[in-house]
Design a protein around this motif. Structure first.
Motif, PDB file in Angstrom:
ATOM      1  N   MET A   1       3.942  -2.754   0.073  1.00  0.00           N
ATOM      2  CA  MET A   1       3.163  -3.909   0.524  1.00  0.00           C
ATOM      3  C   MET A   1       4.080  -5.058   0.941  1.00  0.00           C
ATOM      4  O   MET A   1       3.908  -5.684   1.980  1.00  0.00           O
ATOM      5  CB  MET A   1       2.261  -4.400  -0.629  1.00  0.00           C
ATOM      6  CG  MET A   1       0.912  -3.768  -0.642  1.00  0.00           C
ATOM      7  SD  MET A   1      -0.039  -4.307   0.782  1.00  0.00           S
ATOM      8  CE  MET A   1      -0.189  -2.816   1.679  1.00  0.00           C
TER       9      MET A   1
ATOM     10  N   SER B   1       0.367   5.179   1.597  1.00  0.00           N
ATOM     11  CA  SER B   1      -0.836   6.013   1.678  1.00  0.00           C
ATOM     12  C   SER B   1      -0.837   7.111   0.607  1.00  0.00           C
ATOM     13  O   SER B   1      -1.877   7.415   0.026  1.00  0.00           O
ATOM     14  CB  SER B   1      -0.999   6.603   3.078  1.00  0.00           C
ATOM     15  OG  SER B   1       0.200   7.198   3.462  1.00  0.00           O
TER      16      SER B   1
ATOM     17  N   LEU C   1      -6.569  -3.064  -5.798  1.00  0.00           N
ATOM     18  CA  LEU C   1      -5.894  -3.315  -4.519  1.00  0.00           C
ATOM     19  C   LEU C   1      -6.440  -4.542  -3.802  1.00  0.00           C
ATOM     20  O   LEU C   1      -5.904  -4.954  -2.783  1.00  0.00           O
ATOM     21  CB  LEU C   1      -5.991  -2.101  -3.608  1.00  0.00           C
ATOM     22  CG  LEU C   1      -5.193  -0.882  -4.067  1.00  0.00           C
ATOM     23  CD1 LEU C   1      -5.180   0.188  -2.990  1.00  0.00           C
ATOM     24  CD2 LEU C   1      -3.756  -1.247  -4.445  1.00  0.00           C
TER      25      LEU C   1
ATOM     26  N   ALA D   1       0.687  -9.022   1.370  1.00  0.00           N
ATOM     27  CA  ALA D   1       1.319  -8.721   2.657  1.00  0.00           C
ATOM     28  C   ALA D   1       1.317  -9.965   3.535  1.00  0.00           C
ATOM     29  O   ALA D   1       2.309 -10.295   4.189  1.00  0.00           O
ATOM     30  CB  ALA D   1       0.585  -7.581   3.353  1.00  0.00           C
ATOM     31  N   TRP D   2       0.197 -10.686   3.486  1.00  0.00           N
ATOM     32  CA  TRP D   2       0.117 -11.893   4.315  1.00  0.00           C
ATOM     33  C   TRP D   2       1.138 -12.930   3.853  1.00  0.00           C
ATOM     34  O   TRP D   2       1.836 -13.534   4.664  1.00  0.00           O
ATOM     35  CB  TRP D   2      -1.315 -12.460   4.256  1.00  0.00           C
ATOM     36  CG  TRP D   2      -1.433 -13.744   5.010  1.00  0.00           C
ATOM     37  CD1 TRP D   2      -1.616 -13.877   6.355  1.00  0.00           C
ATOM     38  CD2 TRP D   2      -1.312 -15.070   4.479  1.00  0.00           C
ATOM     39  NE1 TRP D   2      -1.612 -15.198   6.698  1.00  0.00           N
ATOM     40  CE2 TRP D   2      -1.426 -15.958   5.565  1.00  0.00           C
ATOM     41  CE3 TRP D   2      -1.108 -15.581   3.193  1.00  0.00           C
ATOM     42  CZ2 TRP D   2      -1.348 -17.330   5.406  1.00  0.00           C
ATOM     43  CZ3 TRP D   2      -1.036 -16.959   3.037  1.00  0.00           C
ATOM     44  CH2 TRP D   2      -1.162 -17.815   4.130  1.00  0.00           C
TER      45      TRP D   2
ATOM     46  N   MET E   1      -3.926  -7.147  -2.712  1.00  0.00           N
ATOM     47  CA  MET E   1      -2.764  -6.684  -1.962  1.00  0.00           C
ATOM     48  C   MET E   1      -2.639  -7.230  -0.534  1.00  0.00           C
ATOM     49  O   MET E   1      -1.542  -7.625  -0.122  1.00  0.00           O
ATOM     50  CB  MET E   1      -2.706  -5.149  -1.937  1.00  0.00           C
ATOM     51  CG  MET E   1      -2.302  -4.569  -3.260  1.00  0.00           C
ATOM     52  SD  MET E   1      -0.700  -5.203  -3.783  1.00  0.00           S
ATOM     53  CE  MET E   1      -0.603  -4.558  -5.431  1.00  0.00           C
ATOM     54  N   PRO E   2      -3.736  -7.271   0.237  1.00  0.00           N
ATOM     55  CA  PRO E   2      -3.590  -7.836   1.585  1.00  0.00           C
ATOM     56  C   PRO E   2      -3.038  -9.261   1.539  1.00  0.00           C
ATOM     57  O   PRO E   2      -2.238  -9.655   2.387  1.00  0.00           O
ATOM     58  CB  PRO E   2      -5.022  -7.836   2.131  1.00  0.00           C
ATOM     59  CG  PRO E   2      -5.711  -6.786   1.362  1.00  0.00           C
ATOM     60  CD  PRO E   2      -5.091  -6.776  -0.001  1.00  0.00           C
ATOM     61  N   LEU E   3      -3.428 -10.004   0.487  1.00  0.00           N
ATOM     62  CA  LEU E   3      -2.936 -11.366   0.328  1.00  0.00           C
ATOM     63  C   LEU E   3      -1.414 -11.353   0.169  1.00  0.00           C
ATOM     64  O   LEU E   3      -0.700 -12.206   0.686  1.00  0.00           O
ATOM     65  CB  LEU E   3      -3.582 -11.979  -0.917  1.00  0.00           C
ATOM     66  CG  LEU E   3      -3.405 -13.481  -1.089  1.00  0.00           C
ATOM     67  CD1 LEU E   3      -4.055 -14.228   0.055  1.00  0.00           C
ATOM     68  CD2 LEU E   3      -3.981 -13.933  -2.432  1.00  0.00           C
TER      69      LEU E   3
ATOM     70  N   SER F   1       4.641 -12.101   4.870  1.00  0.00           N
ATOM     71  CA  SER F   1       4.834 -12.336   6.290  1.00  0.00           C
ATOM     72  C   SER F   1       4.915 -13.839   6.576  1.00  0.00           C
ATOM     73  O   SER F   1       5.791 -14.303   7.303  1.00  0.00           O
ATOM     74  CB  SER F   1       3.681 -11.685   7.051  1.00  0.00           C
ATOM     75  OG  SER F   1       3.639 -12.152   8.345  1.00  0.00           O
TER      76      SER F   1
ATOM     77  N   GLY G   1       4.901  -6.700   4.878  1.00  0.00           N
ATOM     78  CA  GLY G   1       4.965  -8.105   5.271  1.00  0.00           C
ATOM     79  C   GLY G   1       6.267  -8.410   5.996  1.00  0.00           C
ATOM     80  O   GLY G   1       6.295  -9.057   7.035  1.00  0.00           O
TER      81      GLY G   1
ATOM     82  N   SER H   1      -3.123  -8.284  -9.894  1.00  0.00           N
ATOM     83  CA  SER H   1      -3.417  -6.881  -9.636  1.00  0.00           C
ATOM     84  C   SER H   1      -3.306  -6.059 -10.925  1.00  0.00           C
ATOM     85  O   SER H   1      -4.182  -5.252 -11.243  1.00  0.00           O
ATOM     86  CB  SER H   1      -2.426  -6.382  -8.587  1.00  0.00           C
ATOM     87  OG  SER H   1      -2.929  -5.261  -7.960  1.00  0.00           O
TER      88      SER H   1
ATOM     89  N   SER I   1       6.468   2.265   4.157  1.00  0.00           N
ATOM     90  CA  SER I   1       5.209   1.606   3.810  1.00  0.00           C
ATOM     91  C   SER I   1       4.051   2.552   4.069  1.00  0.00           C
ATOM     92  O   SER I   1       3.140   2.676   3.253  1.00  0.00           O
ATOM     93  CB  SER I   1       4.967   0.368   4.657  1.00  0.00           C
ATOM     94  OG  SER I   1       6.054  -0.456   4.612  1.00  0.00           O
TER      95      SER I   1
END
Ligand code: ADP
Length: 583
Positions: free
Chosen positions: A291, A146, A165, A172-173, A168-170, A176, A295, A255, A141
């Protein structure tokens, strides 16, 4: 992440494998940046109309080589990282197993077998997963993630990168969150399933009791309820599973939509080429896995953490019975003496044995009788150091048993427990359990003394007959006699028969006792029994009551003293007379 720190000792141990694996992982991440670039060159070539066959062949060949290189390298890192994690599993399993074999009976009273099995399997698997998939996802990851972001932002467009991007955090969340939920529900479904399993197992093994008590209908109903519970919990798992995929696909879709919408605008305004946009969308595709993996990583680490703590807690439990410094390796022999021996089970307050004094010389037989719960088994367990005395001392010859190495002490003793245990192997292997190198003659000799030889010859497979589920069903008395043969084979200085003749008939009992007397003329034999006929010929008989010796002497002496022994002996004689008379 702290778990990685806890596992550092192992990473150091396997630093070559991990070093190499991680290096190759980074190399793969770097090489993977190349194919999208090739696509960009070709697309731009087509767009501008300057793509020649020569250029196409050259780039295609490069692409092919990169493909093969990655193929090989992926094999290498899998071998390195997953290989190492399997070795961690092996190491922990070994530690745990060795620890289990050292722990005292009290530990096994306090822990359920099923739980210990779960620790040895599921927990170690979860830790193995952290050291394998966990390390992989973490490194991958970070590097792939990166590198791809860097390439998109610096070589193509940082503005477009930032926009695409955003969702993207959504992702990963969600991974998880759903992963955690899935795991919880899956565990519940597993627990329900194992309860159902237990129920089936209980009903199969107890089928005669269930039928005899006419409880079929009630059992069927109980099964129906458990079965419905399993279905319900599995549907709960399926519901999360069903939500997970569409959610992730939706986020990925958004995305890509952002990439194409804004990217096309950039192309129209000639701030990007067609090739660059194509390259960008391929990179975006490559970014999804890191990503998702990120998670998952949280779940893997969380599970690994809990498992690692559980296994460590187990490993830290100290054995209550430990060796003093400077103990001897000599196998003790000589007179067995209990000197003012008192004992209270750990964690309880009631003394089970109070100031017991006994002495038995080599060649002698000690008989211990008394009601159930009077402390007979406890007396033996103390001699084997399953527990340590609260007060007093216990000696074999001149040595206190506490000055002898545990292994040496136990090799001086052959123990036949009340609850015999046979392994699912052949009869010969069961008898030779403590001495695998024994010859068939030796095995047959002890089987004869234990009066089981004739029975074994009647089985089709003779001494090779399998015992247990896949083999013959032995009667309680046969199992007892096999256990006696097993102990006899070791020719121990001290033989303990803990009510182990209870399931054999009076005639066989006599034959076994006669055989023992001959075979063990120079050695010590300790026998506890409910049936007084089994200890009648002992050199010393003691009667235990509530942890104290109430009568002691030979059979003849005890019969004249008219105590518990004499009256019990008479009533047992009467019982057997009645039985023999067929009344
Ligand atoms: P016996 O062999 O004469 O039937 P035991 O030695 O098995 O008697 O047991 C003596 C007493 O010790 C019983 O009252 C029993 O309940 C108690 N006892 C046995 N094992 C334990 C244990 N692990 N912890 C606490 N008490 C125990």
């Amino acid at each position: 992440m702290l778990l990685f720190k806890d596992l550092m000792w192992f990473f150091k141990l396997e630093k070559k494998s991990y070093g190499m694996g991680i290096l190759v992982l980074v190399a793969v991440a770097l090489i993977n940046l190349f194919p999208p670039y090739v696509v960009r060159v070709i697309v731009d070539g087509v767009d501008k109309g300057n793509l020649t066959q020569g250029i196409l062949v050259k780039w295609s060949l490069l692409l092919l080589s990169a493909g093969f290189l990655v193929y090989g390298l992926r094999y290498v890192w899998r071998l390195m990282i997953f290989g190492a994690s399997c070795r961690l599993g092996r190491l922990l399993r070994k530690q745990l197993f060795e620890h289990f074999t050292r722990l005292s009976p009290r530990f096994y009273q306090e822990h359920r077998t099923g739980d210990l099995m779960a620790h040895a399997t599921n927990d170690i698997q979860a830790i193995e997963m952290t050291a394998g998939v966990g390390v992989l996802t973490f490194v991958d990851s970070l590097t792939t993630g990166s590198l791809v972001i860097f390439s998109m932002a610096f070589f193509i467009s940082w503005k477009l990168t930032l926009i695409t991007l955003l969702p993207m955090p959504l992702m990963a969340w969600s991974t998880s969150y759903y992963g955690g939920l899935l795991h919880k529900r899956f565990n519940k479904a597993q627990a329900a399933f194992s309860e159902l399993n237990d129920k089936v197992l209980e009903n199969i093994s107890g089928v005669r009791v269930v039928k005899a008590f006419g409880e079929q209908e009630a059992e069927k109903e109980a099964f129906r309820i458990l079965s419905a519970d399993v279905v319900e919990k599995n549907i709960a798992v399926a519901k999360v599973d069903a939500l997970f995929d569409p959610t992730i696909q939706l986020i990925i879709g958004i995305s890509f939509f952002l990439a194409i919408a804004f990217g096309a605008n950039e192309v129209v305004n000639e701030r990007l080429t067609f090739g660059q946009l194509t390259q960008f969308t391929i990179y975006l595709g490559q970014f999804i896995w890191p990503m998702l993996a990120f998670g998952w990583l949280f779940n893997i680490l969380e599970r690994g953490r809990a498992s690692y703590d559980r296994v460590n807690t187990l490993l830290k439990i100290k054995c209550e019975v430990f060796e003093r410094d400077g103990v001897t390796d000599r196998v003790p022999n000589g007179e067995v003496t209990y000197q003012r021996a008192s004992f209270t089970y750990p964690g309880t307050t009631r003394p089970i044995l109070k100031e017991i004094d006994i002495g038995v010389n080599p060649g002698q037989t000690l008989g211990i009788v008394g009601k159930t719960g009077s402390g007979k088994t406890t007396l033996f367990r103390l001699l084997m150091r399953e527990f340590d005395l609260s007060e007093g001392d216990l000696k074999i010859g001149r040595l206190s048993i506490y000055d002898v190495r545990l292994g040496a002490l136990r090799s001086a003793i052959g123990y036949v427990p009340q609850e015999h245990f046979l392994f699912s192997t052949s009869i010969a292997e069961n008898i030779a359990f403590g001495k695998p190198e024994a010859t068939l003659e030796e095995i047959q000799a002890v089987a004869s003394i234990a009066a089981i030889h004739e029975d074994i010859l009647r089985f089709e497979g003779k001494y090779g007959t399998l015992v247990g589920d896949r083999g013959v069903t032995l009667s309680g008395g046969q199992k007892q006699r096999i256990s006696i043969a097993r102990a006899l084979l070791l020719e121990p200085e001290i033989l303990i028969l803990d009510d182990s003749l209870s399931a054999v008939d009076a005639k066989t009992e006599k034959a076994i006792l006669r055989g023992l007397k001959e075979k063990r003329a120079q050695k010590t034999t300790l026998i506890s029994s409910h049936r007084l006929s089994a200890i009648e010929h002992a050199d010393l008989i003691i009667v235990l009551r509530n942890g104290t010796i109430t009568e002691r002497g030979t059979h003849a002496e005890l019969m004249t003293s008219l105590g518990w022994y004499a009256s019990t002996y008479r009533s047992q004689q009467l019982e057997s007379l009645i039985e023999e008379g067929g009344v």
